[in-house]
Design an enzyme around this catalytic site. Structure first.
Site, PDB file in Angstrom:
ATOM      1  N   LYS A   1      -0.355  -3.841 -35.124  1.00 48.28           N
ATOM      2  CA  LYS A   1      -1.706  -4.131 -34.601  1.00 48.28           C
ATOM      3  C   LYS A   1      -2.289  -5.402 -34.527  1.00 48.28           C
ATOM      4  CE  LYS A   1      -1.923   0.422 -34.235  1.00 48.28           C
ATOM      5  NZ  LYS A   1      -2.113   1.165 -32.870  1.00 48.28           N
TER       6      LYS A   1
ATOM      7  N   TYR B   1       2.592  -1.823 -40.308  1.00 50.27           N
ATOM      8  CA  TYR B   1       1.682  -1.359 -39.432  1.00 50.27           C
ATOM      9  C   TYR B   1       0.522  -2.484 -39.004  1.00 50.27           C
ATOM     10  CZ  TYR B   1      -2.125   1.787 -37.760  1.00 50.27           C
ATOM     11  OH  TYR B   1      -3.154   2.145 -36.870  1.00 50.27           O
TER      12      TYR B   1
HETATM   13  N1  LIG Z   1      -6.526   7.468 -37.944  1.00 44.40           N
HETATM   14  C1  LIG Z   1      -7.092   6.155 -38.098  1.00 44.40           C
HETATM   15  O1  LIG Z   1      -7.988   5.978 -39.147  1.00 44.40           O
HETATM   16  C2  LIG Z   1      -6.722   5.027 -37.002  1.00 44.40           C
HETATM   17  C3  LIG Z   1      -7.310   3.851 -37.470  1.00 44.40           C
HETATM   18  C4  LIG Z   1      -7.022   2.815 -36.710  1.00 44.40           C
HETATM   19  C5  LIG Z   1      -5.967   2.964 -35.594  1.00 44.40           C
HETATM   20  N2  LIG Z   1      -5.546   3.990 -35.264  1.00 44.40           N
HETATM   21  C6  LIG Z   1      -4.692   4.208 -34.097  1.00 44.40           C
HETATM   22  O2  LIG Z   1      -5.213   5.160 -33.217  1.00 44.40           O
HETATM   23  C7  LIG Z   1      -4.027   5.697 -32.387  1.00 44.40           C
HETATM   24  C8  LIG Z   1      -4.139   7.374 -32.479  1.00 44.40           C
HETATM   25  O3  LIG Z   1      -4.034   7.435 -34.017  1.00 44.40           O
HETATM   26  P1  LIG Z   1      -4.622   8.902 -34.665  1.00 44.40           P
HETATM   27  O4  LIG Z   1      -5.297   8.501 -35.665  1.00 44.40           O
HETATM   28  O5  LIG Z   1      -5.186   9.744 -33.446  1.00 44.40           O
HETATM   29  O6  LIG Z   1      -3.374   9.822 -34.898  1.00 44.40           O
HETATM   30  P2  LIG Z   1      -2.392  11.086 -34.696  1.00 44.40           P
HETATM   31  O7  LIG Z   1      -1.172  10.942 -35.343  1.00 44.40           O
HETATM   32  O8  LIG Z   1      -3.406  11.995 -34.840  1.00 44.40           O
HETATM   33  O9  LIG Z   1      -2.026  10.713 -33.086  1.00 44.40           O
HETATM   34  C9  LIG Z   1      -1.201   9.918 -32.868  1.00 44.40           C
HETATM   35  C10 LIG Z   1      -0.649  10.212 -31.352  1.00 44.40           C
HETATM   36  O10 LIG Z   1       0.223   9.485 -30.773  1.00 44.40           O
HETATM   37  C11 LIG Z   1       1.468  10.199 -30.329  1.00 44.40           C
HETATM   38  N3  LIG Z   1       2.755   9.402 -30.533  1.00 44.40           N
HETATM   39  C12 LIG Z   1       3.170   9.133 -31.727  1.00 44.40           C
HETATM   40  N4  LIG Z   1       4.577   8.521 -31.463  1.00 44.40           N
HETATM   41  C13 LIG Z   1       4.832   8.601 -29.957  1.00 44.40           C
HETATM   42  C14 LIG Z   1       5.747   8.107 -29.274  1.00 44.40           C
HETATM   43  N5  LIG Z   1       6.870   7.718 -29.693  1.00 44.40           N
HETATM   44  N6  LIG Z   1       5.683   8.377 -28.094  1.00 44.40           N
HETATM   45  C15 LIG Z   1       4.840   8.974 -27.426  1.00 44.40           C
HETATM   46  N7  LIG Z   1       3.460   9.519 -28.362  1.00 44.40           N
HETATM   47  C16 LIG Z   1       3.714   9.257 -29.754  1.00 44.40           C
HETATM   48  C17 LIG Z   1       1.525  11.502 -31.317  1.00 44.40           C
HETATM   49  O11 LIG Z   1       2.133  12.472 -30.853  1.00 44.40           O
HETATM   50  C18 LIG Z   1      -0.102  11.710 -31.373  1.00 44.40           C
HETATM   51  O12 LIG Z   1      -0.522  12.390 -30.097  1.00 44.40           O
HETATM   52  C19 LIG Z   1      -2.875   5.036 -33.207  1.00 44.40           C
HETATM   53  O13 LIG Z   1      -2.508   3.967 -32.286  1.00 44.40           O
HETATM   54  C20 LIG Z   1      -3.411   4.474 -34.645  1.00 44.40           C
HETATM   55  O14 LIG Z   1      -2.259   3.639 -34.812  1.00 44.40           O
HETATM   56  C21 LIG Z   1      -5.764   5.319 -36.191  1.00 44.40           C
END
Ligand SMILES: NC(=O)c1ccc[n+]([C@@H]2O[C@H](COP(=O)([O-])OP(=O)(O)OC[C@H]3O[C@@H](n4cnc5c(N)ncnc54)[C@H](O)[C@@H]3O)[C@@H](O)[C@H]2O)c1
Length: 262
Positions: free
Chosen positions: A162, A158
């Site tokens: 990123k 991961y």
């Molecule tokens: N939650 C955290 O603490 C955090 C921290 C840093 C970065 N992020 C990043 O933020 C972004 C959103 O994460 P989140 O926390 O809202 O997670 P989440 O799991 O709630 O949402 C992720 C979204 O991406 C979609 N997705 C996943 N694989 C996919 C694919 N192959 N095609 C289309 N859509 C797809 C999912 O269906 C979902 O809608 C991600 O890129 C994640 O890496 C999250």
């Protein structure tokens, strides 16, 4: 001099917009006046977000896609242009995660996470850029992570994706600077979404400890003292779509409650 945020008349594509941070970005953009294409794998959940946006009086459509698919990415851009007449903003937000020690990390997990988190960002950007060039500009905002800067144990794959998103953002920003296309990313810390809850369950299985305790420990490491609500992340993501951030490109903006400062 205008310091207000008004995205009226702008059209945006948000991937991974059915849940968590992406959903908050889609709703935040709409609240500021933008029309939004809600992209996700689950059409029913995408339609729920669309309905919320339409209730605000904005145009919105759902688009079912897998960001790993070249054909889906091309169709996404084509559909958005046909529906809105232009594409002002692209949010590459869809992302996935898994957790493992390096010795046990399956090659399939490594390849899947790169396909979603990196190939997806590349494919969706590449599909949209010709439309932005044709109309004289646009903005691309990528969701990276503080993990791409600091590293995190059990998340090597991961972290690598990123860090790649941050590098992609910088390269693309330079390549498109003369085309009036700004490219930035933001790096969330720990956000209270399904992703973080899933991570706590995996950490609990790997470490043989209670998931609730692990969640509390993670939270205690955040200088501001609490997990981010997705809306707190979306506010910064929306700012990167406005004229207020006009002089920024190629940046990786931390939104981590003080956890990451570089
Ligand atoms: N939650 C955290 O603490 C955090 C921290 C840093 C970065 N992020 C990043 O933020 C972004 C959103 O994460 P989140 O926390 O809202 O997670 P989440 O799991 O709630 O949402 C992720 C979204 O991406 C979609 N997705 C996943 N694989 C996919 C694919 N192959 N095609 C289309 N859509 C797809 C999912 O269906 C979902 O809608 C991600 O890129 C994640 O890496 C999250």
């Amino acid at each position: 001099m205008n310091y207000t945020i008004d995205l009226t008349g702008k059209s945006a594509i948000v991937t991974g917009a059915t849940a968590g941070i992406g959903r908050a970005i889609a709703l935040g953009l709409a609240e500021c006046g933008a029309d939004v294409m809600v992209c996700g794998r689950n059409e029913e959940r995408a339609n729920e977000v669309v309905q919320e946006i339409q209730k605000m009086g904005r145009k919105s459509i759902a688009f079912q896609m897998d960001v790993k698919s070249e054909a889906d990415a091309a169709e996404m851009a084509k559909t958005a242009e046909a529906y809105f007449g232009k594409i002002d903003l692209l949010y590459n937000n869809a992302g996935t995660i898994s957790m493992s020690t390096i010795e046990n990390l399956p090659l399939a997990d490594w390849e899947e996470i790169f396909a979603v988190n990196c190939r997806g960002v590349f494919l969706c950007s590449r599909a949209v850029i010709p439309y932005m060039k044709k109309q004289g500009g646009g903005r691309i905002v990528n969701t990276a992570s503080q993990c791409g800067k600091t590293g995190a144990a059990l998340l090597t794959h991961y972290c690598a994706t990123k860090a790649a998103v941050i590098g992609f953002t910088k390269g693309l920003a330079l390549e498109l600077a003369q085309d009036n296309i700004r490219v930035n990313c933001f790096c969330p810390g720990s956000v209270m979404t399904d992703m973080t809850l899933r991570e706590s369950v995996w950490a609990s299985e790997i470490q043989g400890r209670d998931a609730e305790t692990i969640l509390r420990e993670w939270e205690s490491a955040i200088p501001l003292g609490h997990y981010a609500d997705p809306v707190e992340i979306a506010r910064v993501a929306v700012f990167l779509a406005t004229e207020l951030s006009d002089y920024m490109t190629g940046q990786a903006v931390n939104v981590s409650g003080g956890q990451e400062m570089h």
